[in-house]
Design a protein around this motif. Structure first.
Motif, PDB file in Angstrom:
ATOM      1  N   ARG A 214       0.879  -1.091   0.036  1.00 47.33           N
ATOM      2  CA  ARG A 214      -0.087  -0.024   0.100  1.00 47.33           C
ATOM      3  C   ARG A 214       0.928   1.364  -0.136  1.00 47.33           C
ATOM      4  N   THR A 215       1.792   1.294   0.768  1.00 44.51           N
ATOM      5  CA  THR A 215       2.711   2.396   0.704  1.00 44.51           C
ATOM      6  C   THR A 215       3.492   2.773  -0.419  1.00 44.51           C
TER       7      THR A 215
ATOM      8  N   MET B 213       0.767   4.010  -2.992  1.00 43.75           N
ATOM      9  CA  MET B 213       0.471   5.479  -2.728  1.00 43.75           C
ATOM     10  C   MET B 213       1.760   6.449  -3.032  1.00 43.75           C
ATOM     11  N   GLN B 214       2.933   5.817  -2.796  1.00 43.59           N
ATOM     12  CA  GLN B 214       4.090   6.777  -3.590  1.00 43.59           C
ATOM     13  C   GLN B 214       3.975   6.855  -5.019  1.00 43.59           C
TER      14      GLN B 214
ATOM     15  N   ALA C  36       1.062   9.066  -6.327  1.00 40.76           N
ATOM     16  CA  ALA C  36       1.455  10.572  -6.197  1.00 40.76           C
ATOM     17  C   ALA C  36       2.136  11.077  -7.141  1.00 40.76           C
TER      18      ALA C  36
END
Length: 394
Positions: free
Chosen positions: A272-273, A276-277, A280
């Motif tokens: 998930r991290t 998201m990165q 973005a």
């Protein structure tokens, strides 16, 4: 920088205008509730009883281009296939006639790929709505029903061609279902629903998810179901996940993933991290290119006429051409190139051809002598004719 010449891509709503009263408004926001348009028009040029017989007797129609439904279930192959021809999966008109006499429903599938008029209509409607279409035809004897209550995961137009059919509509069992969300159990006590009868020439807009069933009246019924491909944000994301370069999540999952929930949750947190990165910093224009490249081949490409191109006489000043503006799904200038999307095919031209092409696509027909004297006109017409964007009028 990429720009979109509006004159090259703007739909004319030539097909959608036959189905709905307000084509621009409808295309701008697809309605979320059913809409009925009475006496939308005469659709006999697209399909009819003669086409039903022709498909069965003249085309050696093969699976999966047809199926026969009785009591909500598909009839076994042995009951409707010929079996004695070169191909074992060819429709047997005699057997199918017997099944129709017993109340079964005959379904033709993917007609946009089989018949000329519906293929052309499908190309035009796909251009009008920016969505590929699939066309099925349902032939139901008098007083019969093919399917009970169910819902579809695609938005559809129901076009009554022959006879009449009584439809029962109920509120969605699942709001805006996705393609993998088929077959969900329906509420046991969901009321009688609302009923309406479609007569020849009527058109019903049926959004995905609405529960429905239909039964022919005291006359046999033939109707078309024109379905729009389910293009949603979810669909776009699945294409991005399958095709975008540089996607995260390349690390191996823990060997204890299925034994240790804490280890599995740690892996999901890491994924998930990374996602998201990545999201973005992702370039929206690059994502558009990925999704378009995945979706464009789903559209019907313009028809090529190889024999006509090889054997046709040389063009002259009096030669007339028909313009198939709906064949151009998209046109963008990229530096010194003009890139056209023609469904599964593409065409790259010099960007200097943009004004001439815009002029052509704004016409229905033209003669060579009608065009402004522009260098490269003959070469451009040859390319467009080869790709089916323009066709020489007989």
């Amino acid at each position: 920088m990429t720009t979109t010449p509006r004159a090259l891509a703007a739909p004319r709503h030539t097909a959608l205008g036959r189905l709905v009263a307000d084509p621009p408004g409808f295309a701008a926001q697809l309605p979320g509730e059913p809409r009925l348009r009475r006496a939308a028009g005469d659709f006999s040029d697209l399909f009819g009883l003669a086409e039903v017989d022709g498909l069965l007797t003249d085309r050696a129609l093969r699976r999966p281009a047809f199926r026969v439904i009785r009591d909500g279930e598909q009839v076994p192959d042995v009951s409707c296939l010929h079996g004695g021809l070169l191909y074992p999966d060819v429709a047997d008109p005699r057997k199918i006639s017997g099944l129709l006499a017993e109340g079964a429903t005959l379904v033709f599938q993917g007609l946009q790929e089989l018949t000329g008029p519906l293929a052309e209509f499908g190309r035009r409607l796909g251009h009008d709505l920016g969505r590929p279409v699939n066309v099925n035809a349902y032939v139901t004897p008098a007083g019969s029903q093919g399917f009970g209550d169910h819902y579809d995961t695609q938005d559809s137009f129901i076009v009554q061609i022959h006879g009449s059919k009584r439809w029962t509509l109920k509120d969605p069992a699942l709001a805006q279902p996705l393609s993998h969300e088929t077959g969900r159990p329906l509420p046991e006590d969901d009321g009688p629903g609302r009923t309406l009868t479609l007569e020849s020439g009527d058109c019903l807009w049926l959004p995905r998810g609405w529960v429905h069933s239909a039964r022919s009246t005291d006359t046999a019924s033939v109707h078309l179901t024109i379905s729009l491909y389910e293009w949603t944000g979810h669909w776009a994301w699945t294409r991005i996940a399958a095709r975008a370069p540089g996607l995260p999540g390349r690390f191996p999952l823990s060997t204890d993933f299925f034994r240790d929930r804490a280890a599995a949750e740690k892996d999901m947190a890491a994924l998930r991290t990374e996602l998201m990165q990545w999201l973005a910093t992702a370039d929206d224009s690059a994502l558009v290119d990925v999704v378009r490249a995945a979706g464009a081949p789903e559209f019907l490409s313009p028809v090529r006429h190889p024999a006509g191109q090889v054997l046709a006489p040389e063009a002259d000043e009096d030669a007339e051409y028909t313009v198939n503006a709906h064949a151009v799904l998209n046109a963008e200038t990229r530096g010194d190139r003009l890139v056209l999307t023609l469904g599964a095919r593409g065409l790259t031209l010099p960007a200097s051809m943009t004004p001439l092409l815009a002029d052509l696509l704004d016409r229905d027909r033209f003669r060579l002598r009608d065009l402004p004297p522009t260098p490269g006109t003959t070469a451009l017409l040859t390319r467009l004719c080869t790709e089916g964007v323009i066709t020489r009028t007989p």
